[in-house]
Scaffold this active site. Structure first.
Site, PDB file in Angstrom:
ATOM      1  N   ASN A  91       3.029  -7.516  15.868  1.00 41.32           N
ATOM      2  CA  ASN A  91       1.690  -7.608  15.331  1.00 41.32           C
ATOM      3  C   ASN A  91       0.521  -6.416  15.980  1.00 41.32           C
ATOM      4  O   ASN A  91      -0.152  -5.683  15.173  1.00 41.32           O
ATOM      5  CB  ASN A  91       0.913  -8.852  15.329  1.00 41.32           C
ATOM      6  N   GLU A 117      -8.977  18.003 -13.996  1.00 39.63           N
ATOM      7  CA  GLU A 117      -8.842  16.937 -14.876  1.00 39.63           C
ATOM      8  C   GLU A 117      -7.970  15.592 -14.064  1.00 39.63           C
ATOM      9  O   GLU A 117      -8.342  14.694 -13.966  1.00 39.63           O
ATOM     10  CB  GLU A 117      -8.157  17.029 -16.342  1.00 39.63           C
ATOM     11  N   LYS A 158      -0.638  -0.676   3.685  1.00 42.23           N
ATOM     12  CA  LYS A 158      -0.201   0.635   3.826  1.00 42.23           C
ATOM     13  C   LYS A 158       0.045   1.464   2.706  1.00 42.23           C
ATOM     14  O   LYS A 158      -0.428   2.557   2.591  1.00 42.23           O
ATOM     15  CB  LYS A 158       1.162   0.498   4.860  1.00 42.23           C
ATOM     16  N   TYR A 181      -2.697 -12.375  12.364  1.00 43.08           N
ATOM     17  CA  TYR A 181      -1.677 -11.775  11.520  1.00 43.08           C
ATOM     18  C   TYR A 181      -1.225 -12.458  10.331  1.00 43.08           C
ATOM     19  O   TYR A 181      -0.761 -13.705  10.505  1.00 43.08           O
ATOM     20  CB  TYR A 181      -0.472 -11.154  12.198  1.00 43.08           C
ATOM     21  N   HIS A 212     -30.124  14.889 -17.856  1.00 49.07           N
ATOM     22  CA  HIS A 212     -29.661  14.013 -18.872  1.00 49.07           C
ATOM     23  C   HIS A 212     -28.791  15.300 -19.661  1.00 49.07           C
ATOM     24  O   HIS A 212     -28.862  14.898 -21.032  1.00 49.07           O
ATOM     25  CB  HIS A 212     -30.961  13.756 -19.729  1.00 49.07           C
ATOM     26  N   ASN A 272      -5.913  25.131 -20.594  1.00 46.59           N
ATOM     27  CA  ASN A 272      -6.484  23.882 -20.174  1.00 46.59           C
ATOM     28  C   ASN A 272      -6.775  23.558 -18.520  1.00 46.59           C
ATOM     29  O   ASN A 272      -5.732  24.149 -17.755  1.00 46.59           O
ATOM     30  CB  ASN A 272      -5.423  22.539 -20.498  1.00 46.59           C
ATOM     31  N   SER A 323       9.355  -3.176   4.872  1.00 49.20           N
ATOM     32  CA  SER A 323       8.254  -2.113   4.598  1.00 49.20           C
ATOM     33  C   SER A 323       9.072  -0.746   4.997  1.00 49.20           C
ATOM     34  O   SER A 323       8.039   0.231   4.938  1.00 49.20           O
ATOM     35  CB  SER A 323       7.092  -2.478   5.343  1.00 49.20           C
ATOM     36  N   GLN A 377       0.651  -6.320   5.566  1.00 43.60           N
ATOM     37  CA  GLN A 377       1.478  -5.301   5.379  1.00 43.60           C
ATOM     38  C   GLN A 377       1.372  -4.387   4.011  1.00 43.60           C
ATOM     39  O   GLN A 377       1.636  -3.572   3.799  1.00 43.60           O
ATOM     40  CB  GLN A 377       2.907  -5.701   5.409  1.00 43.60           C
TER      41      GLN A 377
HETATM   42  N1  ARG Z   1       5.922  -4.383   8.829  1.00 40.26           N
HETATM   43  C1  ARG Z   1       4.940  -5.335   9.314  1.00 40.26           C
HETATM   44  C2  ARG Z   1       3.598  -4.978   8.751  1.00 40.26           C
HETATM   45  O1  ARG Z   1       3.422  -3.894   8.390  1.00 40.26           O
HETATM   46  C3  ARG Z   1       4.923  -5.255  10.873  1.00 40.26           C
HETATM   47  C4  ARG Z   1       4.345  -6.416  11.415  1.00 40.26           C
HETATM   48  C5  ARG Z   1       5.361  -7.555  10.946  1.00 40.26           C
HETATM   49  N2  ARG Z   1       5.116  -8.970  11.921  1.00 40.26           N
HETATM   50  C6  ARG Z   1       5.694 -10.131  11.512  1.00 40.26           C
HETATM   51  N3  ARG Z   1       5.273 -10.871  12.532  1.00 40.26           N
HETATM   52  N4  ARG Z   1       6.145 -10.229  10.387  1.00 40.26           N
HETATM   53  O2  ARG Z   1       2.551  -5.432   8.776  1.00 40.26           O
END
Ligand code: ARG
Length: 460
Positions: free
Chosen positions: A111, A291, A326, A318, A157, A286, A24, A323
């Site tokens: 986590n 838009e 995000k 978790y 309307h 435009n 990530s 993940q």
């Molecule tokens: N990159 C992970 C997330 O965004 C962080 C937490 C990961 N925890 C784990 N046990 N894999 O959620």
């Protein structure tokens, strides 16, 4: 053996494609400041509780500070093999300060760490969005004040309904944005909760002090349940729903501006600097910005649906699915901030074609309600007055004229209650001024709205 920070129980290193799939870092690196702030607070707490030595904590904090400077300066090398921002920072720290770096993750899991980072990040972002909301609201009030006497037909309307002040129309959006602002305050409140100390899910065996961390990071509250702390994404769903509603408001105003810019309406003209031309049709100008804002609202709503769906059937605590929160949230943040910023410019640069609005309000029957109200004030029951006014409108349409063009004799042939003052009673100015009920479109009410709006802004 795997080289990962968690590699102890593994015989093989991670497949390269799997690495790319699950990493990530490419999107969570934007939380580096929050990750470092969170780790610094955690290290201080560990030392204060005697879990690590003061000396180690000092080394950790100094090292983290250096890493922050490196990242700020663009000198830090992020590694996909290290998965996320948390392990990128921790690995760099350990490489820099040695064994003390390896003590930082005591009593902590990624986590609760990722939850902490995201809370810190959202708190900051929500405040930025609120500032941008205020900036757009300020432009709306400026435009309302500048065009305070401009009258146009209000629509229902998409048919001309009753005359209103253009300022009144703009202030309707001010009010929507005011509620958006308050929705984001709610998001802030929910982001202002401290999850660290939940560990992976169950808490920790170390004598930590969560209040200490909350105080260090200026949090208003601490999550009371460790499972909840690492599993909660409510505040992100709330953020996305507040963002979606805000975008819907901007999208409605966009739609109106796009219509108003059309030749058919010609109520406003956007600044040349805010429009684009056509590669083929030389005459075109435009309204791309509204838009695009209208279009981008769909994208933010999509992110809300995506997160709701992701979390919907997740068991506690978790799961890696989380993940996925995000990218959508970050994209929504960027989209909302950019849209608010450009929209403030659009409103500031918008020229109001008051003559065209005037013509629209003169050449229509949006004063027909006022004609009926005139008779009601002479004691005719509203239903009968409505019928008389309707017949007069029909009569005018047949003859291709408007209510103001009829003679007093013609009026009298429809009702003996009409007198010479009828002409004044149906001018756009009278119609607008007469709607002096609380929150109505009269200049007096609109001035009160402007005053209240300015006061509200000055209090933020
Ligand atoms: N990159 C992970 C997330 O965004 C962080 C937490 C990961 N925890 C784990 N046990 N894999 O959620």
């Amino acid at each position: 053996m795997s080289e990962k920070l968690w590699g102890g129980r593994f015989e093989k290193s991670t497949d390269e494609m799997i690495n790319d799939f699950q990493a990530s870092i490419n999107f969570d690196k934007r939380m580096y400041r929050e990750d470092i702030e969170g780790s610094t607070a955690h290290a201080k707490m560990l030392a204060a509780q005697g879990i690590i030595s003061d000396d180690d904590a000092k080394k950790i904090c100094a090292g983290l500070q250096k890493i922050l400077e490196q990242i700020d300066a663009g000198e830090f090398k992020f590694s996909v093999a290290l998965e996320d921002i948390h392990m990128n920072v921790e690995k760099a720290l350990t490489d820099m300060i040695g064994e003390a770096g390896g003590r930082l993750h005591t009593a902590r899991s990624r986590n609760d760490q990722v939850a902490l980072d995201t809370h810190l990040y959202m708190r900051r972002q929500v405040r930025e969005i609120q500032k941008l909301i205020i900036a757009l609201q300020t432009e709306l009030i400026n435009a309302a004040e500048k065009n305070r006497d401009v009258i146009l037909p209000g629509y229902t309307h998409l048919q001309r309904a009753q005359p209103i002040l253009f300022a009144h129309h703009l202030l309707a959006y001010f009010a929507m944005l005011q509620r958006d602002y308050s929705r984001f305050s709610g998001v802030y409140e929910r982001a202002d909760m401290m999850p660290l100390g939940a560990g992976a899910l169950a808490g920790t065996t170390f004598p930590i002090n969560r209040e200490f961390v909350a105080h260090e990071l200026n949090f208003g509250a601490v999550y009371a349940n460790s499972l909840d702390a690492v599993s909660d994404r409510d505040y992100l769903m709330e953020f996305l729903s507040a963002a979606s509603i805000l975008m819907v408001h901007l999208s409605r105003l966009s739609e109106e501006i796009i219509m108003w810019c059309s030749r058919e309406f010609s109520f406003v003209e956007l600044d040349d600097a805010h429009c684009t031309g056509s590669s083929m049709m030389p005459q075109k100008k435009n309204p791309d910005v509204p838009e695009l804002v209208r279009g981008k609202s769909g994208r933010v709503i999509g992110h809300l649906m995506a997160l709701l769906t992701t979390v919907k059937a997740l068991p506690l605590a978790y799961n890696k699915d989380l993940q996925e929160d995000k990218e959508g949230v970050f994209d929504a943040l960027d989209t909302v901030k950019f849209s608010l910023a450009v929209f403030a410019q659009i409103v500031a640069g918008m020229k109001v074609r008051r003559d065209n609005m005037r013509r629209a309000v003169e050449e229509d029957f949006s004063n027909a309600t006022d004609l009926a109200d005139y008779l009601v004030k002479k004691n005719l029951p509203f239903r009968q007055a409505h019928a008389v006014s309707g017949k007069l409108v029909h009569h005018c349409i047949e003859r291709g004229i408007y209510l103001k063009d009829l003679s007093l004799d013609e009026y009298k042939s429809f009702s003996p209650l009409f007198e010479a003052d009828i002409f004044d009673a149906i001018t756009p100015e009278t119609c607008v001024a007469a709607r002096n009920s609380l929150g109505g479109t009269s200049p007096q009410q609109v001035d009160a709205q402007i005053k209240a709006a300015r006061l509200w802004i000055s209090e933020r």
